[in-house]
Design an enzyme around this catalytic site. Structure first.
Site, PDB file in Angstrom:
ATOM      1  N   CYS A 213      -5.031  24.967   4.048  1.00 54.60           N
ATOM      2  CA  CYS A 213      -4.938  25.687   5.369  1.00 54.60           C
ATOM      3  C   CYS A 213      -3.621  26.156   5.570  1.00 54.60           C
ATOM      4  O   CYS A 213      -3.240  27.286   5.128  1.00 54.60           O
ATOM      5  CB  CYS A 213      -5.576  24.726   6.465  1.00 54.60           C
ATOM      6  SG  CYS A 213      -5.782  25.664   7.902  1.00 54.60           S
TER       7      CYS A 213
ATOM      8  N   HIS B 108     -10.871  23.588   4.533  1.00 52.16           N
ATOM      9  CA  HIS B 108     -10.203  22.136   4.280  1.00 52.16           C
ATOM     10  C   HIS B 108     -11.308  21.216   3.600  1.00 52.16           C
ATOM     11  O   HIS B 108     -12.232  20.711   3.997  1.00 52.16           O
ATOM     12  CB  HIS B 108     -10.316  21.326   5.970  1.00 52.16           C
ATOM     13  CG  HIS B 108      -9.474  21.952   6.947  1.00 52.16           C
ATOM     14  ND1 HIS B 108      -7.860  21.245   6.807  1.00 52.16           N
ATOM     15  CD2 HIS B 108      -8.922  22.990   7.612  1.00 52.16           C
ATOM     16  CE1 HIS B 108      -7.164  21.873   7.543  1.00 52.16           C
ATOM     17  NE2 HIS B 108      -7.840  22.804   8.199  1.00 52.16           N
TER      18      HIS B 108
ATOM     19  N   GLU C 162     -10.627  18.592   2.192  1.00 54.98           N
ATOM     20  CA  GLU C 162     -10.529  17.270   2.294  1.00 54.98           C
ATOM     21  C   GLU C 162     -11.457  16.424   3.305  1.00 54.98           C
ATOM     22  O   GLU C 162     -11.873  15.550   3.175  1.00 54.98           O
ATOM     23  CB  GLU C 162      -8.987  16.687   2.703  1.00 54.98           C
ATOM     24  CG  GLU C 162      -8.621  16.847   4.339  1.00 54.98           C
ATOM     25  CD  GLU C 162      -8.611  18.615   4.654  1.00 54.98           C
ATOM     26  OE1 GLU C 162      -8.343  18.641   5.861  1.00 54.98           O
ATOM     27  OE2 GLU C 162      -8.552  19.221   3.757  1.00 54.98           O
TER      28      GLU C 162
END
Length: 252
Positions: A106, A210, A212
Site C-alpha cells: 500500500c 493489503h 497481510e
C-alpha cells in the site's frame, strides 16, 4: 535459518505514538521469518540498521508529502508524516543498494516508487476518469475489486493466477514509474497500477492492496510473504551484502 525482516512502523493516530497492525507480524512469522519493528530513526543511522536486517517490509499508512516527488499538495491530500517519509525513503534506497529483499504494501508500494524517482497520483477519485472504488468500506479482508497480473511478472509467478480479487484502502496510486521498476498488476476497470517490481534485483515486489489482512483466512496471500522470506533466507545464507556494480551505480 530464520531471517530477520524489518517492518516499518505506522502512524499511531495521535502525536507521540507509532502503531502496527498485528497482521504484518503474523504474516511474516507464518513465512518462517523473525519480524522486528522499525521506528523512523535518523537518516545517518539507516545504514547501520539495514546492515542488521535480511529483508524489509514497507507497511501501509498515511499519504506521502508530494514535495518529495516535485508536486504541490492536492486539495484532497490527507495526513502526512514527513519524519516517516524521510526515514522510509532512506531505508528503501539503502536496502536497494544492498540488494536486500523488499516487500512493499500500500503506502510502501508508493514509497518504493518515489524512492526510485517516480511520482504519485495524489487523489484517484478526482484525477482518474471512471475510477474504480479503491477506498472501500467493510472488513479488512473484504475483496473490493479485481486486479490483472502481468503474465511474465514475479508477482504472477508467486500467486499463480492471472486475475485476483483484492481488498483496497487507498486514494493515491503510482503514476510515473521510478527507475528500474515495471508494472506487475493493474486494476482493469480504470488502469490504476496495483503492483510494481524490480526484475534486476533478487526480490523487490510491491502491491497496492493489503495481503497481510488475510493471514488468518483460508484464502490468504501467504505465498507472497513466503516468497519474500525465502529470498531473505537465501540472501542471509549466501551473505550477499556488497552491492554489485550495477546496483552501486543507480542514481538514487
Amino acid at each position: 535459518m530464520r531471517p530477520v525482516v524489518g517492518i516499518t512502523l505506522g502512524d499511531g493516530g495521535r502525536p507521540g505514538f507509532h502503531a502496527m497492525r498485528e497482521d504484518y507480524v503474523r504474516s511474516v512469522e507464518q513465512a518462517g521469518a523473525v519480524p522486528v519493528v522499525l521506528p523512523p530513526v535518523r537518516a545517518e543511522d539507516v545504514a547501520a540498521l539495514v546492515g542488521r536486517l535480511d529483508g524489509v517490509l514497507l507497511s501501509g499508512g498515511v499519504d506521502l508529502d508530494p514535495v518529495l516527488f516535485g508536486q504541490a499538495p492536492h486539495p484532497k491530500l490527507g495526513q502526512v508524516n514527513r519524519r516517516r517519509d524521510d526515514f522510509e525513503l532512506a531505508l528503501t534506497r539503502a536496502a536497494l543498494r544492498q540488494d536486500l529483499p523488499i516487500l512493499a504494501i500500500c503506502r510502501g508500494h508508493q514509497v518504493l516508487n518515489v524512492a526510485t524517482g517516480g511520482t504519485l497520483i495524489q487523489d484517484i477519485p478526482s484525477l482518474v476518469k471512471r475510477a474504480n472504488v479503491h477506498d472501500a468500506r467493510g472488513p479488512r479482508w473484504r475483496r473490493a475489486h479485481r486486479v490483472e497480473l502481468e503474465p511474465q511478472s514475479r508477482l504472477r509467478e508467486i500467486l499463480g493466477q492471472d486475475t485476483i480479487p483484492v481488498n483496497s484502502f487507498h486514494h493515491q496510486a503510482v503514476d510515473r514509474l521510478g527507475e528500474g521498476l515495471v508494472v506487475s498488476a493493474r486494476s482493469p476497470e480504470d488502469g490504476v497500477v496495483e503492483g510494481i517490481e524490480m526484475p534486476t534485483r533478487r526480490f523487490v515486489v510491491a502491491v497496492q492492496w493489503h495481503p497481510e489482512s488475510f493471514w488468518s483466512r483460508p484464502d490468504s496471500f501467504q505465498p507472497l510473504f513466503d516468497a519474500h522470506a525465502e529470498a531473505c533466507r537465501k540472501g542471509a545464507l549466501a551473505c550477499l551484502r556488497p552491492p554489485t556494480r550495477a546496483h552501486a551505480g543507480a542514481r538514487w
